[in-house]
Structures are given as C-alpha cells and as structure tokens.
Design a protein around this motif. Structure first.
Motif, PDB file in Angstrom:
ATOM      1  N   GLY A   1     -10.008  82.900-165.041  1.00  0.00           N
ATOM      2  CA  GLY A   1      -8.807  82.380-165.586  1.00  0.00           C
ATOM      3  C   GLY A   1      -8.064  83.475-165.655  1.00  0.00           C
ATOM      4  O   GLY A   1      -6.585  82.920-165.241  1.00  0.00           O
ATOM      5  N   VAL A   2      -8.053  84.578-166.219  1.00  0.00           N
ATOM      6  CA  VAL A   2      -6.854  85.509-166.205  1.00  0.00           C
ATOM      7  C   VAL A   2      -6.325  85.763-164.767  1.00  0.00           C
ATOM      8  O   VAL A   2      -5.129  85.920-164.946  1.00  0.00           O
ATOM      9  CB  VAL A   2      -7.706  86.800-166.914  1.00  0.00           C
ATOM     10  CG1 VAL A   2      -6.614  87.892-166.922  1.00  0.00           C
ATOM     11  CG2 VAL A   2      -8.149  86.606-168.313  1.00  0.00           C
TER      12      VAL A   2
ATOM     13  N   PHE B   1      -0.152  83.467-160.480  1.00  0.00           N
ATOM     14  CA  PHE B   1       0.832  82.537-160.227  1.00  0.00           C
ATOM     15  C   PHE B   1       2.173  82.804-161.386  1.00  0.00           C
ATOM     16  O   PHE B   1       2.882  81.708-161.522  1.00  0.00           O
ATOM     17  CB  PHE B   1       0.530  80.800-160.464  1.00  0.00           C
ATOM     18  CG  PHE B   1      -0.499  80.775-159.206  1.00  0.00           C
ATOM     19  CD1 PHE B   1       0.259  80.108-158.129  1.00  0.00           C
ATOM     20  CD2 PHE B   1      -1.943  80.913-159.211  1.00  0.00           C
ATOM     21  CE1 PHE B   1      -0.610  79.765-156.671  1.00  0.00           C
ATOM     22  CE2 PHE B   1      -2.568  80.293-158.075  1.00  0.00           C
ATOM     23  CZ  PHE B   1      -1.950  79.989-156.653  1.00  0.00           C
ATOM     24  N   GLN B   2       1.965  83.858-161.980  1.00  0.00           N
ATOM     25  CA  GLN B   2       3.315  84.221-162.620  1.00  0.00           C
ATOM     26  C   GLN B   2       4.529  84.406-161.531  1.00  0.00           C
ATOM     27  O   GLN B   2       4.308  84.691-160.272  1.00  0.00           O
ATOM     28  CB  GLN B   2       3.209  85.401-163.387  1.00  0.00           C
ATOM     29  CG  GLN B   2       2.208  85.401-164.524  1.00  0.00           C
ATOM     30  CD  GLN B   2       2.630  84.150-165.587  1.00  0.00           C
ATOM     31  OE1 GLN B   2       3.686  84.240-165.972  1.00  0.00           O
ATOM     32  NE2 GLN B   2       1.566  83.558-165.818  1.00  0.00           N
TER      33      GLN B   2
ATOM     34  N   ILE C   1      -6.051  83.997-162.184  1.00  0.00           N
ATOM     35  CA  ILE C   1      -5.524  83.072-161.489  1.00  0.00           C
ATOM     36  C   ILE C   1      -3.956  82.966-162.392  1.00  0.00           C
ATOM     37  O   ILE C   1      -3.055  82.759-161.590  1.00  0.00           O
ATOM     38  CB  ILE C   1      -6.146  81.735-161.799  1.00  0.00           C
ATOM     39  CG1 ILE C   1      -7.434  81.906-160.575  1.00  0.00           C
ATOM     40  CG2 ILE C   1      -5.284  80.503-161.374  1.00  0.00           C
ATOM     41  CD1 ILE C   1      -8.408  80.723-160.801  1.00  0.00           C
ATOM     42  N   LEU C   2      -4.028  82.936-163.527  1.00  0.00           N
ATOM     43  CA  LEU C   2      -2.786  82.874-164.524  1.00  0.00           C
ATOM     44  C   LEU C   2      -1.876  84.115-164.155  1.00  0.00           C
ATOM     45  O   LEU C   2      -0.575  83.863-163.899  1.00  0.00           O
ATOM     46  CB  LEU C   2      -3.208  82.889-165.952  1.00  0.00           C
ATOM     47  CG  LEU C   2      -3.662  81.829-166.529  1.00  0.00           C
ATOM     48  CD1 LEU C   2      -4.173  82.171-168.010  1.00  0.00           C
ATOM     49  CD2 LEU C   2      -2.829  80.534-166.508  1.00  0.00           C
ATOM     50  N   LEU C   3      -2.333  85.160-163.690  1.00  0.00           N
ATOM     51  CA  LEU C   3      -1.577  86.330-163.313  1.00  0.00           C
ATOM     52  C   LEU C   3      -0.999  86.109-161.951  1.00  0.00           C
ATOM     53  O   LEU C   3       0.209  86.449-161.754  1.00  0.00           O
ATOM     54  CB  LEU C   3      -2.150  87.571-163.413  1.00  0.00           C
ATOM     55  CG  LEU C   3      -2.588  88.272-164.521  1.00  0.00           C
ATOM     56  CD1 LEU C   3      -3.497  89.509-164.373  1.00  0.00           C
ATOM     57  CD2 LEU C   3      -1.325  88.766-165.352  1.00  0.00           C
TER      58      LEU C   3
ATOM     59  N   PHE D   1      -2.308  91.573-161.003  1.00  0.00           N
ATOM     60  CA  PHE D   1      -3.415  90.983-160.495  1.00  0.00           C
ATOM     61  C   PHE D   1      -4.422  91.844-159.499  1.00  0.00           C
ATOM     62  O   PHE D   1      -5.666  91.775-159.753  1.00  0.00           O
ATOM     63  CB  PHE D   1      -2.802  89.796-159.561  1.00  0.00           C
ATOM     64  CG  PHE D   1      -3.901  88.918-158.787  1.00  0.00           C
ATOM     65  CD1 PHE D   1      -4.682  88.211-159.414  1.00  0.00           C
ATOM     66  CD2 PHE D   1      -3.909  89.348-157.340  1.00  0.00           C
ATOM     67  CE1 PHE D   1      -5.803  87.459-158.546  1.00  0.00           C
ATOM     68  CE2 PHE D   1      -4.883  88.725-156.559  1.00  0.00           C
ATOM     69  CZ  PHE D   1      -5.833  87.769-157.102  1.00  0.00           C
TER      70      PHE D   1
ATOM     71  N   LYS E   1       0.530  84.015-152.116  1.00  0.00           N
ATOM     72  CA  LYS E   1      -0.308  83.856-153.503  1.00  0.00           C
ATOM     73  C   LYS E   1      -1.418  82.675-153.130  1.00  0.00           C
ATOM     74  O   LYS E   1      -2.401  82.779-153.784  1.00  0.00           O
ATOM     75  CB  LYS E   1       0.774  83.156-154.278  1.00  0.00           C
ATOM     76  CG  LYS E   1       1.755  84.057-154.994  1.00  0.00           C
ATOM     77  CD  LYS E   1       2.610  83.499-156.274  1.00  0.00           C
ATOM     78  CE  LYS E   1       3.361  84.497-156.670  1.00  0.00           C
ATOM     79  NZ  LYS E   1       4.095  83.847-158.083  1.00  0.00           N
TER      80      LYS E   1
END
Length: 356
Positions: A21-22, A28-29, A24-26, A38, A117
């Motif tokens: 979770g962490v 796609f920033q 993937i969030l990083l 990441f 990405k």
C-alpha cells in the motif's frame, strides 16, 4: 485445520499488505522525487529483511561453515570471505545483493521502458520479481545482470555482452546458461513471427505432462544435479497455474503488432517473454527445472509496462493486470506459508531493524 492456517496467514501477511500500500502510493505521486523515495523503501524492506525465504538456511549455513570452499563461483565465495574478515553477517550480504540487483534492474528499465512507473508497479506486485528475490538471492542478482546486459545485444556489442555474462557467472553459474539462452533467443527473434511463436507455445503444452525423471534421471545420477530429477521433485501439474500462464501468454501475443509498432526492438522482448512461458510449460512437473522460466522474467516488465501504456485509455486493462499480479503475489505467499517442510517462511515478514 486449513481454515485456522489460512486465518493465521491473513494476520501474518499484514506486513506485506502495508508495504504494498505504501509503496504503490509513493510510486504514483507526481513529484519526481517520489520514485527515489519508492526505491529507498524497497531497499529498506527487501534489503534489510530478516531470515526469511526458503533458501536462507542454506545461505546462512554456507556462510558460517564453508566460507573458504573451492566453489567455482569465486565472486560470491570472495564476497563471503571479505565479509567474514570484517566480522559481518549474512544479513549484510543479503543487503548488498538486493541493492545491487535493484540497481541493475533500475538501469535496465531506464534503458528499455517508456513508462517507468508501470514497470516498477509490475515489478512490485508480480511475485516472480520483487518477492522471489527474497528466495533466489544470487540467481536474481545474475538474472538482473543478464537483463541489463541485453542492451549490448541490441547495439551489436557482443564482446561487452559476453564479458558481462562471464562476470555474472562468478556469482552464480546459471548466468552462463541464461546468457546463452537469451543470446540464442535474440537471434531466433529475428526469424519468427506471431503465428510461429503461437505454434511453439501450443506445442509446448503436452510436455507439461512428461515424466522427466524417467527420461533423464539416470544421466545425472551421482552428480550435483541428480536432485533436480529425484522422484520427490516431480510434482503434480498445477492445472490452474498452467491455464493462467498460457492465458497471460495469449494476452501478450494479442498486442504483438501494436507492441512492435510502438518500438521495433520490442519484438525481442516479446519473443523472450513468450519463451519464458514455453519453458514453464515444458518443465511444469519439475519444481527445480521450472526455474528456467524465471531466467527471462525480468523482460516481462517491459512487455507488461508497454501494454499498459498502449491501453492507458482502456480503463479495464491496468486493473485486470494488477488483479492478476496481486493474486499471484498472495498465492505465492500462501503456498510458501502452508508448506509442511521446515524452512524460514516468507510470512510473517521480518526486518533486522525490528527483530533482534
């Protein structure tokens, strides 16, 4: 009984769920620095892992009992001796190999991919990239070298390619075999078309049901490779996995023309990737020989990333690939978790910073 094991597995998988979770969030920033953060998170999670993965016990035993052996893989033996001289542990070797493997993959993706990405996203969620590097530490290190070295074939710099493969073989002999196979597939790619590749894929399916032990077991008797053909290593064919893998291969072939139109050199990647599935079909019943298919898996990152890029306006394609990859990821964790053999399991996740 299995229900209780599965409930425990859900709890023990929490570390991986949180990490994914962490990460993937990083990834796609929009901030360009997010990719560096990441990669740092990957190193902290993968490089600083504790004693997990089915091969950890063997690596630890080798490091602590036979450091000065006469193994032909003098690169790895040399690193063990240097680390032992400075009184370092197997965890420091794990960190080094994971970080350098990630470096080679990063350099290769920067060379080959038009969408970093997507490529890193698939590296993360498909088990035979990030997760399996916890198990096949040296193999994945040299496979990353082969992946990175492929640029020399694309530029017709064959001596540079050969030197890279020879250097990689000092850390694991499989680099020689993988390098030769990729070299052969590079030339095969120039001479085959989609129909021929599809034919070879379909022809490979019946080989999944061959008893390779019966055919070749005697040839390797009393050698270090006889374990590959022992009857206990002949496994029932996993029909679900066999069907899924071949559907993935057909899915990739569906985009063959678009993929090559995007960049002509993409043909090399798609042919190499389909041959990974062909090898997976041929050796589906022998768990050690199935690893041959992993030699080409890093090339799949380019193929999947380009397909996702080509279909960025088709909103169902990326979620479909993501669901498939995550299903394989947690199925791989579950398979390892429920194995009856005693080994250092992947779940629960352990990190040397928090598990002293």
């Amino acid at each position: 009984m299995e229900d209780n094991i599965f409930q425990s597995f859900i709890v023990d998988s929490y570390g991986y769920i949180l990490f994914l979770g962490v990460a993937i969030l990083l990834l796609f920033q929009k901030d360009k620095r997010a990719l560096h953060v990441f990669l740092s998170v990957l190193i902290l999670f993968g490089g600083l892992r504790g004693g997990i993965g089915i091969d950890f016990i063997n690596y630890n035993k080798w490091y602590n009992t036979t450091i000065n052996d006469n193994n032909l893989e003098i690169g790895y033996v040399g690193i063990m001796n240097v680390f032992a001289y400075f009184n370092l542990s197997i965890y420091h070797i794990q960190f080094l190999f994971f970080t350098v493997t990630l470096l080679f993959i990063s350099l290769a993706l920067n060379k080959y991919s038009i969408n970093l990405k997507y490529a890193w996203f698939f590296y993360l969620i498909f088990p035979y990239f990030f997760l399996y590097s916890f198990i096949f530490m040296r193999q994945y290190f040299v496979m990353a070298i082969v992946f990175w070295s492929f640029q020399f074939l694309l530029k017709n710099k064959f001596w540079q390619y050969a030197i890279s493969i020879l250097i990689g073989s000092l850390f694991h002999y499989s680099c020689l075999l993988a390098g030769l196979l990729v070299f052969a597939l590079f030339y095969i790619s120039k001479r085959v078309n989609r129909k021929q590749i599809l034919f070879l894929l379909l022809v490979s399916l019946p080989f999944a049901f061959i008893n390779w032990f019966q055919f070749f077991g005697n040839f390797f008797e009393d050698t270090k490779y006889e374990g590959y053909f022992l009857a206990k290593n002949i496994i029932p064919v996993n029909y679900i996995k066999l069907v899924l893998f071949n559907f993935e291969a057909l899915f990739i072939l569906y985009f063959y023309d678009e993929f090559i139109k995007l960049k002509p050199t993409n043909k090399y990647f798609i042919v190499i990737v389909i041959f990974a599935f062909i090898f997976a079909n041929i050796f589906a019943s022998v768990k050690h020989l199935f690893r041959f298919s992993l030699y080409f898996k890093f090339f799949e990152l380019i193929v999947l990333a380009e397909i996702a890029y080509l279909n960025r306006k088709r909103i169902f394609v990326l979620p479909l690939i993501a669901f498939y990859g995550l299903s394989l990821f947690f199925n791989g964790l579950w398979f390892d978790y429920k194995m009856p053999e005693k080994h250092t399991k992947l779940a629960p996740y352990k990190n040397i910073l928090f598990n002293r």
